[in-house]
Design an enzyme around this catalytic site. Structure first.
Site, PDB file in Angstrom:
ATOM      1  N   GLU A  74      59.049  55.845  66.286  1.00  0.00           N
ATOM      2  CA  GLU A  74      58.779  56.326  67.651  1.00  0.00           C
ATOM      3  C   GLU A  74      59.520  57.625  67.950  1.00  0.00           C
ATOM      4  OE1 GLU A  74      59.547  53.429  70.745  1.00  0.00           O
ATOM      5  OE2 GLU A  74      57.473  52.763  70.751  1.00  0.00           O
ATOM      6  N   HIS A 104      59.358  41.201  44.088  1.00  0.00           N
ATOM      7  CA  HIS A 104      58.257  40.392  43.573  1.00  0.00           C
ATOM      8  C   HIS A 104      56.985  40.589  44.379  1.00  0.00           C
ATOM      9  CE1 HIS A 104      61.388  38.663  41.164  1.00  0.00           C
ATOM     10  NE2 HIS A 104      62.088  38.490  42.256  1.00  0.00           N
ATOM     11  N   LYS A 109      47.900  51.383  76.335  1.00  0.00           N
ATOM     12  CA  LYS A 109      48.312  50.509  77.445  1.00  0.00           C
ATOM     13  C   LYS A 109      47.313  50.626  78.605  1.00  0.00           C
ATOM     14  CE  LYS A 109      53.259  50.905  76.484  1.00  0.00           C
ATOM     15  NZ  LYS A 109      54.571  51.337  76.958  1.00  0.00           N
TER      16      LYS A 109
HETATM   17  O1  LIG Z   1      61.797  48.111  77.629  1.00  0.00           O
HETATM   18  P1  LIG Z   1      60.387  48.333  78.035  1.00  0.00           P
HETATM   19  O2  LIG Z   1      60.259  49.364  79.121  1.00  0.00           O
HETATM   20  O3  LIG Z   1      59.721  47.051  78.423  1.00  0.00           O
HETATM   21  O4  LIG Z   1      59.608  48.926  76.807  1.00  0.00           O
HETATM   22  C1  LIG Z   1      59.458  48.209  75.608  1.00  0.00           C
HETATM   23  C2  LIG Z   1      59.032  49.108  74.490  1.00  0.00           C
HETATM   24  O5  LIG Z   1      57.780  49.696  74.781  1.00  0.00           O
HETATM   25  C3  LIG Z   1      57.760  51.058  74.400  1.00  0.00           C
HETATM   26  O6  LIG Z   1      57.862  51.817  75.560  1.00  0.00           O
HETATM   27  C4  LIG Z   1      56.519  51.441  73.642  1.00  0.00           C
HETATM   28  O7  LIG Z   1      55.376  50.932  74.268  1.00  0.00           O
HETATM   29  C5  LIG Z   1      59.005  51.213  73.537  1.00  0.00           C
HETATM   30  O8  LIG Z   1      59.440  52.519  73.466  1.00  0.00           O
HETATM   31  C6  LIG Z   1      59.945  50.290  74.235  1.00  0.00           C
HETATM   32  O9  LIG Z   1      61.064  49.947  73.447  1.00  0.00           O
END
Ligand SMILES: O=P(O)(O)OC[C@H]1O[C@](O)(CO)[C@@H](O)[C@@H]1O
Length: 434
Positions: free
Chosen positions: A286, A307, A421
């Site tokens: 990331e 393995h 998302k």
């Molecule tokens: O802690 P949050 O805001 O729930 O995010 C969880 C995870 O989702 C992300 O934003 C990626 O979708 C990560 O960078 C982060 O660690």
């Protein structure tokens, strides 16, 4: 405490002509000197970004975390840690260090970082909710998976315990600002720890996000920070560009990427570091994977992946840079009784300890990779405890942000993940509610 990364297996002296020269790595690492000085100034000032560098020197934030851990320990046999990505992987890695089972003094921790209803319901069915705690972790307070888990569990807890007792079992770690999770915490007056505003999720392992689970497991939270501080002292000091440093690790990764080594395999020979590979994978992916740059992190575990993956590593595409971590285990563990293996074909095992075999496998794999021309960095640990693990976290976080510096990318954002998302919410919007 220092971590003696050995880069010789990546350089021409061992790999032969055409491989990277030591001087190339050192020159590239030296180019990071201004960046290291900037980070050092930030640490001396005690404020600024990236804030995760300030965590090793903090202690005050551990007090409320200790109080919460104490209260949950008293009341619970099981604690569910809800959260995903950086809100879960650091805690999972720390928990792997604890001896399991932990005994009556500490609850069993369950890290729920997914929303597959099958596994979720199966776990819930097995728990005695009267003696179960919940900690929901989300930096943004808006992650759909975590909110879904939280809502389902809160309803089950209200049914099992009554709403008035919810605050004795359920807590939240989120940023001190308005968010859906913060609002739910407010509604039931749940205990709440702050997720530091300036600490990104994948850099939060040394904050209460990682250290609350560590405290619940009876680990020494301050010792993680002490180990991280020791690594930081050296990494930002005069030795900051030597071959074992995070700066040299970053330089190596970037130079290797320029030569087509587009994958980075982290292969500990330590079960307790199996989850460390998952944490590292998110951190590296990331932080660096943007604008067509970055390399693909791969998590492996030795000897088991010998393995499964080693054939590819040795004779597949020459695109992998390896980091092998081994713990000195020679002479440790259960012994293979000679009277049980009294077969001449097993003579090599008779009287050996399990740790001998692990050690021999790790050394043999590193040597085989190098003999086959595969760039392989090694780290040998004399011990694995809170201090060493804290140091490892800091080393890899520094290596990552320094690699970002060399690549010219922002290590702290992840803009591309938003698209999926938003689309998932569109899909949800047209589904039937029952
Ligand atoms: O802690 P949050 O805001 O729930 O995010 C969880 C995870 O989702 C992300 O934003 C990626 O979708 C990560 O960078 C982060 O660690």
């Amino acid at each position: 405490m220092s971590l003696a990364f050995d880069l010789s297996g990546c350089l021409s002296a061992r790999l032969g002509d055409g491989a990277l020269e030591e001087s190339q790595v050192l020159v590239k690492a030296q180019s990071l000197r201004p960046a290291l000085d900037r980070l050092s100034d930030l640490r001396s000032a005690g404020e600024g970004d990236p804030e995760f560098l300030l965590l090793p020197d903090r202690r005050a934030d551990l007090e409320p975390a200790r109080d919460l851990a104490f209260a949950l320990n008293e009341a619970c046999d099981d604690v569910l840690i809800l959260g995903t990505g950086g809100s879960s992987l650091g805690g999972q890695t720390l928990y792997a260090l604890a001896d399991a089972p932990l005994g009556p003094a500490h609850p069993r921790l369950h890290f729920l970082d997914n929303v597959d209803p099958f596994g979720f319901e199966r776990l819930l069915d097995r728990l005695d909710l009267e003696h179960t705690g919940v900690v929901a972790v989300s930096k943004s307070g808006g992650t759909a998976e975590t909110l879904c888990q939280f809502a389902v569990i809160v309803e089950a807890m209200i049914e099992a315990l009554d709403e008035s007792r919810l605050a004795s079992r359920v807590a939240v770690i989120t940023e001190p600002k308005d968010s859906p999770l913060a609002a739910l915490a407010e509604r039931w007056r749940l205990p709440r720890l702050d997720h530091d505003l300036g600490v990104g999720g994948r850099f939060s392992v040394l904050s209460v996000v990682g250290l609350l689970p560590a405290l619940l497991a009876g680990l020494d939270a301050a010792a993680f920070r002490e180990g991280a501080a020791a690594v930081l002292d050296r990494a930002l000091g005069p030795e900051g560009c030597e071959l074992a440093s995070p700066a040299a690790g970053a330089a190596l990764a970037v130079l290797a990427a320029e030569r087509g080594y587009s994958q980075s395999v982290l292969m500990p020979y330590v079960d307790r570091l199996a989850d460390f590979g998952l944490w590292y994978r998110q951190l590296w992916a990331e932080s660096l994977g943007k604008h067509g740059k970055g390399t693909t992190p791969i998590r492996a575990l030795g000897p088991v992946d010998q393995h499964s993956q080693l054939q590819l590593y040795l004779q597949g595409p020459a695109d992998k840079l390896f980091t092998l971590i081994r713990l000195e285990t020679e002479g440790e563990g259960p012994r293979v009784a000679p009277q049980i293996v009294d077969d001449p074909r097993l003579e090599y095992l008779a009287g050996r300890r399990m740790g001998d075999l692990l050690d021999a496998m790790a050394r043999a794999t590193a040597e085989t990779l190098i003999r086959n021309g595969k760039p392989t960095r090694t780290l040998v640990l004399e011990r694995l405890d809170e201090e060493v693990l804290g140091g490892l976290f800091m080393h890899f976080m520094l290596e990552t942000i320094l690699a970002a510096e060399l690549l010219g990318v922002d290590a702290y954002d992840q803009p591309a993940v938003e698209e999926g998302k938003v689309l998932a919410r569109d899909y949800l919007a047209v589904m039937q509610r029952d």
